[in-house]
Design a protein around this motif. Structure first.
Motif, PDB file in Angstrom:
ATOM      1  N   LYS A  87       6.431 -15.474 -21.165  1.00  0.00           N
ATOM      2  CA  LYS A  87       6.169 -14.632 -22.326  1.00  0.00           C
ATOM      3  C   LYS A  87       4.710 -14.733 -22.772  1.00  0.00           C
ATOM      4  N   ARG A  88       4.115 -15.887 -22.593  1.00  0.00           N
ATOM      5  CA  ARG A  88       2.716 -16.090 -22.975  1.00  0.00           C
ATOM      6  C   ARG A  88       1.743 -15.528 -21.944  1.00  0.00           C
ATOM      7  N   GLY A  89       2.255 -15.037 -20.819  1.00  0.00           N
ATOM      8  CA  GLY A  89       1.383 -14.481 -19.789  1.00  0.00           C
ATOM      9  C   GLY A  89       0.732 -15.526 -18.918  1.00  0.00           C
ATOM     10  N   LYS A  90       1.324 -16.714 -18.818  1.00  0.00           N
ATOM     11  CA  LYS A  90       0.736 -17.807 -18.047  1.00  0.00           C
ATOM     12  C   LYS A  90       1.265 -17.883 -16.617  1.00  0.00           C
ATOM     13  N   CYS A  91       2.199 -17.019 -16.268  1.00  0.00           N
ATOM     14  CA  CYS A  91       2.787 -17.062 -14.925  1.00  0.00           C
ATOM     15  C   CYS A  91       2.196 -15.968 -14.039  1.00  0.00           C
ATOM     16  N   PRO A  92       1.811 -16.305 -12.791  1.00  0.00           N
ATOM     17  CA  PRO A  92       1.351 -15.260 -11.871  1.00  0.00           C
ATOM     18  C   PRO A  92       2.469 -14.245 -11.614  1.00  0.00           C
ATOM     19  N   LEU A  93       2.103 -13.003 -11.417  1.00  0.00           N
ATOM     20  CA  LEU A  93       3.100 -12.000 -11.040  1.00  0.00           C
ATOM     21  C   LEU A  93       3.590 -12.294  -9.627  1.00  0.00           C
ATOM     22  N   THR A  94       4.817 -11.927  -9.345  1.00  0.00           N
ATOM     23  CA  THR A  94       5.312 -12.039  -7.980  1.00  0.00           C
ATOM     24  C   THR A  94       4.634 -10.968  -7.119  1.00  0.00           C
ATOM     25  N   PRO A  95       4.623 -11.138  -5.787  1.00  0.00           N
ATOM     26  CA  PRO A  95       4.064 -10.076  -4.936  1.00  0.00           C
ATOM     27  C   PRO A  95       4.699  -8.711  -5.205  1.00  0.00           C
ATOM     28  N   GLU A  96       6.010  -8.688  -5.445  1.00  0.00           N
ATOM     29  CA  GLU A  96       6.668  -7.408  -5.747  1.00  0.00           C
ATOM     30  C   GLU A  96       6.136  -6.823  -7.051  1.00  0.00           C
ATOM     31  N   GLU A  97       5.962  -7.654  -8.069  1.00  0.00           N
ATOM     32  CA  GLU A  97       5.470  -7.167  -9.354  1.00  0.00           C
ATOM     33  C   GLU A  97       4.039  -6.655  -9.243  1.00  0.00           C
ATOM     34  N   VAL A  98       3.223  -7.304  -8.410  1.00  0.00           N
ATOM     35  CA  VAL A  98       1.865  -6.806  -8.174  1.00  0.00           C
ATOM     36  C   VAL A  98       1.935  -5.414  -7.555  1.00  0.00           C
ATOM     37  N   GLY A  99       2.810  -5.241  -6.576  1.00  0.00           N
ATOM     38  CA  GLY A  99       2.956  -3.929  -5.935  1.00  0.00           C
ATOM     39  C   GLY A  99       3.448  -2.867  -6.897  1.00  0.00           C
ATOM     40  N   VAL A 100       4.426  -3.216  -7.723  1.00  0.00           N
ATOM     41  CA  VAL A 100       4.964  -2.259  -8.702  1.00  0.00           C
ATOM     42  C   VAL A 100       3.880  -1.869  -9.711  1.00  0.00           C
ATOM     43  N   MET A 101       3.092  -2.841 -10.151  1.00  0.00           N
ATOM     44  CA  MET A 101       1.991  -2.545 -11.082  1.00  0.00           C
ATOM     45  C   MET A 101       1.018  -1.546 -10.456  1.00  0.00           C
ATOM     46  N   LEU A 102       0.671  -1.766  -9.195  1.00  0.00           N
ATOM     47  CA  LEU A 102      -0.279  -0.873  -8.536  1.00  0.00           C
ATOM     48  C   LEU A 102       0.296   0.535  -8.378  1.00  0.00           C
ATOM     49  N   ARG A 103       1.567   0.621  -8.030  1.00  0.00           N
ATOM     50  CA  ARG A 103       2.193   1.948  -7.912  1.00  0.00           C
ATOM     51  C   ARG A 103       2.246   2.638  -9.278  1.00  0.00           C
ATOM     52  N   ALA A 104       2.516   1.867 -10.332  1.00  0.00           N
ATOM     53  CA  ALA A 104       2.558   2.450 -11.679  1.00  0.00           C
ATOM     54  C   ALA A 104       1.180   2.939 -12.112  1.00  0.00           C
ATOM     55  N   LEU A 105       0.131   2.263 -11.673  1.00  0.00           N
ATOM     56  CA  LEU A 105      -1.224   2.695 -12.012  1.00  0.00           C
ATOM     57  C   LEU A 105      -1.622   3.972 -11.282  1.00  0.00           C
ATOM     58  N   GLY A 106      -0.925   4.278 -10.175  1.00  0.00           N
ATOM     59  CA  GLY A 106      -1.205   5.531  -9.477  1.00  0.00           C
ATOM     60  C   GLY A 106      -1.578   5.402  -8.016  1.00  0.00           C
ATOM     61  N   TYR A 107      -1.581   4.188  -7.468  1.00  0.00           N
ATOM     62  CA  TYR A 107      -1.886   4.016  -6.044  1.00  0.00           C
ATOM     63  C   TYR A 107      -0.659   4.406  -5.227  1.00  0.00           C
ATOM     64  N   LYS A 108      -0.861   5.252  -4.230  1.00  0.00           N
ATOM     65  CA  LYS A 108       0.262   5.774  -3.449  1.00  0.00           C
ATOM     66  C   LYS A 108       0.646   4.807  -2.337  1.00  0.00           C
ATOM     67  N   ASN A 109       1.811   5.061  -1.752  1.00  0.00           N
ATOM     68  CA  ASN A 109       2.298   4.109  -0.753  1.00  0.00           C
ATOM     69  C   ASN A 109       1.559   4.200   0.578  1.00  0.00           C
ATOM     70  N   ASP A 110       0.655   5.174   0.740  1.00  0.00           N
ATOM     71  CA  ASP A 110      -0.159   5.212   1.956  1.00  0.00           C
ATOM     72  C   ASP A 110      -1.501   4.488   1.763  1.00  0.00           C
ATOM     73  N   THR A 111      -1.672   3.832   0.610  1.00  0.00           N
ATOM     74  CA  THR A 111      -2.892   3.066   0.350  1.00  0.00           C
ATOM     75  C   THR A 111      -2.926   1.832   1.251  1.00  0.00           C
ATOM     76  N   TYR A 112      -4.107   1.497   1.744  1.00  0.00           N
ATOM     77  CA  TYR A 112      -4.267   0.323   2.600  1.00  0.00           C
ATOM     78  C   TYR A 112      -4.511  -0.911   1.744  1.00  0.00           C
ATOM     79  N   LEU A 113      -3.757  -1.965   2.081  1.00  0.00           N
ATOM     80  CA  LEU A 113      -3.790  -3.196   1.310  1.00  0.00           C
ATOM     81  C   LEU A 113      -4.249  -4.352   2.194  1.00  0.00           C
ATOM     82  N   TYR A 114      -5.254  -5.083   1.716  1.00  0.00           N
ATOM     83  CA  TYR A 114      -5.634  -6.338   2.365  1.00  0.00           C
ATOM     84  C   TYR A 114      -5.172  -7.467   1.451  1.00  0.00           C
ATOM     85  N   VAL A 115      -4.376  -8.379   1.980  1.00  0.00           N
ATOM     86  CA  VAL A 115      -3.800  -9.451   1.176  1.00  0.00           C
ATOM     87  C   VAL A 115      -4.478 -10.771   1.521  1.00  0.00           C
ATOM     88  N   ALA A 116      -5.155 -11.336   0.552  1.00  0.00           N
ATOM     89  CA  ALA A 116      -5.813 -12.636   0.708  1.00  0.00           C
ATOM     90  C   ALA A 116      -4.898 -13.694   0.134  1.00  0.00           C
TER      91      ALA A 116
END
Length: 540
Positions: free
Chosen positions: A327-356
């Motif tokens: 609740k305090r925002g101290k936990c990293p997002l899960t990989p799925e949540e990162v992906g959902v956030m990016l899709r919600a911002l408007g990045y389409k599923n054909d976007t190229y992703l480099y994962v470090a």
């Protein structure tokens, strides 16, 4: 006189008390008058404010609030640039033979840098911070700096030295005007010493005055001093010229070795061959990160026991409530949540992703939802192939490859507040405010917990609203606030307006911290230069 007093007393004795109905009637009448008057005042204020404030300014302000976010680049990319050039009054470094002595630096990862296995190596970026501050401390003490040594403790499992990661000769030569740097203490000095180098540890976030008071007397008496566990041992807020020195070290003098740079560039080129633009994501979802954070991600007793076992490594960690931390925002997002956030911002599923990333907790099962959201999913292991084999035993060098690709990406997404994320965010601001997304974990966590209660359009709208101010724009943090490595305001200048001016003399560009101070009527003693590139500073 007596008669007058008699009449008054008679009148008072005959006066009837006011009834409550009359009092209430008077009060209601008064309230009516007040509301009528204030109504006119409010309408008049609104009218005159519209007349006095230019309509186009109101429209511009309203539009800026509701203006859609350009998810690929900031509209300010061409308006800002890095300006870390030495000031005219910043004197040259003291020659080695006239310095106050030799300063040895022993870096340390600190509690939150200890790792399990090869993670892609935060050690490289702890070193970044330590070396940057070591140069500044040497400058403060008028000392000759010895190239820092790396911590080779059992957690890092990396035998790399400074010269294995960074171009040491470039490091020395590029900073020659600021600080004298040598590879080792001269043998003549070592032979003349009656005792071994004095070893000490300064408090975290020490000021320049602390170093002059605590370290300088010992340095001048013993000639060689070693500062150990040198992580975040210098204050965040320094004189602007010392902040600029930090930037010269961090963004220019620390250049990776040729083999690392060439391999990193190859990986970037392969991404560019597949797509004109791509996103780099630093997931930072390794087991040690989750254990240290005290967060929980729904893996049941198995997850609780595994992370509890890792947490035993740190004796001083408090017992935390996973739900409260989320609740305090101290936990990293899960990989799925990162992906959902990016899709919600408007990045389409054909976007190229480099994962470090290094070892993801939960392995491929944890990554699979992100792959489904973005099928064009790549890592350094996929793109570099066998060329990466020689670096596998060295987490710091692996991290350097990720750093290069993340820096060159069109959009960088950081999922934590670690050193790599801070340094990259600062560098991308320094290089023109390239799009850098930092999840607003506090607001996003609340959204993810209530995600099932709203449709996708509503959810996406709320995500976009939550991320305003977390997209790498220039005004996200006032100068002087936040960690300097992430917000290097003293080293960022705004280009001159190209519009014609009535002034006969050309106005110099000034840094954002300088601009902010001027706007708040603070006295300015020196105007900064406007050269867009330092005399010796090529881009990485």
């Amino acid at each position: 006189m007596k008669l007058q007093k008699h009449h008054i007393s008679c009148w008072r004795s005959q006066r009837k008390p006011l009834s409550w109905s009359l009092i209430c009637g008077i009060m209601l009448f008064a309230l009516g008058l007040i509301s009528l008057f204030t109504g006119h005042v409010v309408s008049d204020l609104e009218y005159y404010s519209q007349r006095l404030i230019k309509p186009h300014l109101i429209t511009k302000w309203a539009a800026s609030i509701h203006e859609p976010i350009n998810i690929w680049k900031s509209k300010y990319m061409d308006a800002y640039y890095g300006c870390s050039r030495r000031g005219r009054h910043f004197r040259s470094a003291v020659p080695q033979r006239f310095s106050n002595g030799y300063l040895l630096i022993a870096t340390s990862g600190g509690l939150n840098q200890q790792r399990t296995g090869v993670s892609g190596g935060l050690s490289c970026f702890t070193l970044h911070v330590s070396i940057t501050d070591a140069v500044v401390v040497a400058r403060i003490l008028n000392a000759t700096l010895v190239v820092p040594s790396l911590d080779h403790n059992s957690y890092w499992k990396d035998d790399s030295d400074f010269a294995d990661i960074f171009d040491v000769d470039w490091f020395i030569s590029s900073l020659a005007k600021d600080v004298k740097i040598v590879k080792r203490v001269p043998d003549k000095i070592m032979r003349s010493m009656e005792k071994p180098p004095y070893t000490m540890r300064v408090p975290r976030k020490s000021t320049p005055e602390d170093y002059i008071e605590l370290v300088l007397p010992i340095l001048m008496r013993r000639h060689v001093v070693q500062l150990y566990k040198f992580d975040y041992r210098l204050a965040n807020d320094l004189d602007p010229e010392l902040q600029k020195l930090r930037c010269r070290v961090n963004y220019h003098a620390l250049r990776f070795t040729k083999p690392i740079q060439e391999l990193g560039s190859k990986v970037v080129l392969k991404m560019r061959e597949m797509a004109n633009r791509f996103i780099a994501v630093h997931l930072r979802f390794e087991p040690d990160m989750l254990a240290f954070s005290g967060c929980y991600y729904g893996g049941g007793e198995k997850e609780i026991n595994e992370l509890r076992e890792i947490r035993k490594r740190w004796d001083t960690l408090p017992n935390l409530s996973p739900l409260e931390e989320r609740k305090r925002g101290k936990c990293p997002l899960t990989p799925e949540e990162v992906g959902v956030m990016l899709r919600a911002l408007g990045y389409k599923n054909d976007t190229y992703l480099y994962v470090a990333s290094g070892e993801i907790y939960g392995g491929e099962a944890t990554l699979q939802p992100l792959r489904e959201l973005f099928p064009n999913f790549y890592t350094k292991e996929i793109l570099a192939g066998e060329e990466l084999n020689s670096l596998v035993p060295f987490s710091s060098r692996l991290a350097a490859i990720d750093y290069i690709v993340c820096d060159e990406s069109d959009v960088f997404v950081t999922n934590n507040n670690g050193n790599m994320a801070k340094i990259l965010a600062g560098r991308r601001r320094y290089m023109g405010h390239k799009r850098t997304i930092k999840p607003n974990a506090k607001r996003l966590s609340a959204l993810f917990m209530s995600r099932d209660t709203m449709d996708w359009r509503t959810f996406a709208k709320k995500v976009k609203s939550a991320q305003r101010g977390f997209m790498g724009e220039p005004d996200e943090m006032k100068p002087g606030r936040g960690e300097f490595h992430e917000f290097p305001a003293a080293c960022i200048c705004r280009r001159r307006s190209r519009k014609p001016t009535n002034n006969t003399s050309e106005e110099l560009d000034i840094s954002e911290s300088e601009r902010w101070r001027r706007s708040n009527n603070t006295a300015i003693t020196e105007r900064l230069g406007s050269s867009e590139d330092d005399e010796f500073l090529p881009r990485l």
